[in-house]
Enzyme design. Structure first.
Site, PDB file in Angstrom:
ATOM      1  CG  HIS A 258      46.972  71.601  42.528  1.00 29.77           C
ATOM      2  ND1 HIS A 258      46.808  72.780  43.210  1.00 29.77           N
ATOM      3  CD2 HIS A 258      45.751  71.009  42.528  1.00 29.77           C
ATOM      4  CE1 HIS A 258      45.562  72.887  43.608  1.00 29.77           C
ATOM      5  NE2 HIS A 258      44.886  71.818  43.204  1.00 29.77           N
ATOM      6  CE  LYS A 262      40.869  68.573  37.709  1.00 29.99           C
ATOM      7  NZ  LYS A 262      40.285  68.766  39.017  1.00 29.99           N
ATOM      8  CG  HIS A 314      45.288  63.297  41.538  1.00 29.09           C
ATOM      9  ND1 HIS A 314      44.257  63.511  42.435  1.00 29.09           N
ATOM     10  CD2 HIS A 314      45.262  64.363  40.694  1.00 29.09           C
ATOM     11  CE1 HIS A 314      43.632  64.646  42.136  1.00 29.09           C
ATOM     12  NE2 HIS A 314      44.234  65.176  41.080  1.00 29.09           N
TER      13      HIS A 314
HETATM   14 FE   LIG Z   1      44.237  67.174  40.325  1.00 29.96          FE
HETATM   15 FE   LIG Z   2      42.786  71.316  43.664  1.00 27.78          FE
END
Ligand SMILES: [Fe+2]
Ligand SMILES: [Fe+2]
Length: 419
Positions: A258, A262, A314
């Site tokens: 998920h 990043k 999110h």
């Molecule tokens: Fe996230």
């Molecule tokens: Fe997470």
């Protein structure tokens, strides 16, 4: 050749093919145990995986980690859709326990009566499970899972063979043959699933270099919760077992990934010890579309699901989440609010998988200690999840989450925080 035997061989081939399609290790182990039990008409069973662990610095020992347990007799006592809860433990690989001996010696062990072990054996039968559950273990067949090089990958233990009348009988010579054949054939699928798991965890490690919150145990728990929520949702919605099984395999892997987007966000932002500025927050939010863009094979159901989850985990049920209606490739808004910002996705505009991972991820984050906060206690976390029903989270999924809470706690045990 009796007909029954032909059917067995045909179904064995079909099972091999089906198991080979499974990509996720946990999903595979659960299915392997189920199929092994079916082949030899076993009422119950457990599956263990062997891992080498570093107990102290430089000291490595082999352990058998218990992964899944199934028991038809105890299962029948539960309401439909419920699953058994069992305790999670590890065993040393040595001659003292039956499964430990099997992994240690690499030999199949067939015990007609657990309460009457043959004289002179090194292992004892652990009665604790029977005592706690009220179950009576009699016949046990324990088989090692060995790869082509002869390395032991794990152990399958099946319990209480049932004859046509449902009476418990010892496992036969034919059962030994069938389960040995099965154990050999599944090792390739098992090795493949282990490799996929290892590669996924390496991707997670890369994301972890950016964001230390994204650990292997965190993503394993989030994926475990997500699959349990999916299973219950699928049961409520009458999704056929075959479709649900296929989806849960992809769901398990895609959920682990998920936050992998990043990797694209700079350290100065993700590791900033203070509050983000508006601009920094905007950049951090792009981990969703960055994640989406990592999975670019539209032919692959796994990639499609990983995209959905990375992009929408999110979003909030009431439309207040991010990134909202943006083109994830270009980063430009597709639908805008009056102030020119992208309109949030809301309700069922958010893919189910994204809605599921949202709860799973927030739950795990709140239960965990983070640099900026202590772990909340479970009551506080549950209260928060309940409070967010209909605002942050899909209310139906919140209800499901509470229905399956014992399983959520079990996954916490299966993948505990380390260090
Ligand atoms: Fe996230
Ligand atoms: Fe997470």
């Amino acid at each position: 050749m009796p007909l029954e035997r032909d059917v067995n061989i045909e179904s064995l081939l079909k099972i091999d093919a089906e198991l080979n399609e499974i990509q996720d290790l946990d999903i595979l182990l659960e299915r392997m145990l189920n199929e092994a039990r079916k082949i030899v008409h076993a009422d119950a069973g457990s599956i263990y995986i062997k891992e080498t662990v570093e107990e102290e610095e430089g000291v490595f020992t082999d352990k058998l980690h218990f992964r899944y347990s199934q028991n038809d007799t105890l299962q029948k006592l539960l309401p439909p859709g419920e699953k058994l809860i069992y305790s999670v433990f590890s065993l040393p690989v040595n001659e003292k326990t039956l499964s430990g001996y099997c992994a240690f010696s690499g030999k199949l062990v067939n015990i007609p009566d657990a309460y009457n072990l043959p004289p002179g054996v090194s292992y004892a039968f652990g009665k604790a499970y029977d005592q706690i559950s009220g179950y009576k273990t009699t016949s046990i067949l324990t088989v090692p899972l060995k790869n082509a090089e002869g390395n032991i990958l794990g152990v399958i233990q099946v319990i209480n063979s049932k004859d046509k009348e449902g009476k418990t009988v010892p496992f036969s010579d034919e059962d030994e043959l069938l389960i040995s054949h099965f154990a050999i054939n599944v090792t390739l699928a098992l090795q493949k699933a282990r490799l996929i798991r290892t590669m996924i965890l390496r991707m997670i490690k890369m994301a972890e270099l950016r964001d230390p919150k994204e650990t292997g145990t965190h993503v394993n728990r989030v994926a475990g919760y997500a699959v349990e929520i999916w299973d219950r949702w699928a049961a409520h919605h009458g999704i056929p077992k075959e479709d649900s099984n296929k989806f849960r395999d992809n769901m398990r892997i895609a959920s682990m990934l998920h936050d992998v987007g990043k990797v694209a966000i700079s350290d100065t932002i993700l590791k900033k010890p203070a509050k983000f500025t508006d601009e920094e927050f905007k950049i951090m939010q792009t981990h969703t579309s960055e994640g989406y863009n990592l999975f670019d094979d539209p032919q692959s159901p796994l990639d499609n699901l990983a995209r959905d989850i990375a992009l929408t985990h999110h979003e909030n049920w009431n439309g207040t989440g991010y990134p909202g209606w943006v083109d994830p490739v270009l980063g430009t808004p597709i639908k805008v609010r009056e102030d020119g910002k992208p309109l949030g996705k809301k309700g069922e505009e958010i893919p189910l998988a994204g809605r599921i991972v949202s709860i799973a991820d927030v739950f795990d984050a709140l239960c965990s200690k983070r640099v900026y906060k202590d772990a909340w206690n479970e009551d506080e976390v549950l209260q928060e999840i309940r409070n967010c029903s209909g605002t942050k989270f899909d209310p139906e999924l919140v209800d499901i989450f509470f229905e399956i809470l014992p399983h959520i706690r079990q996954i916490q045990q299966l993948y505990p925080e380390v260090g």
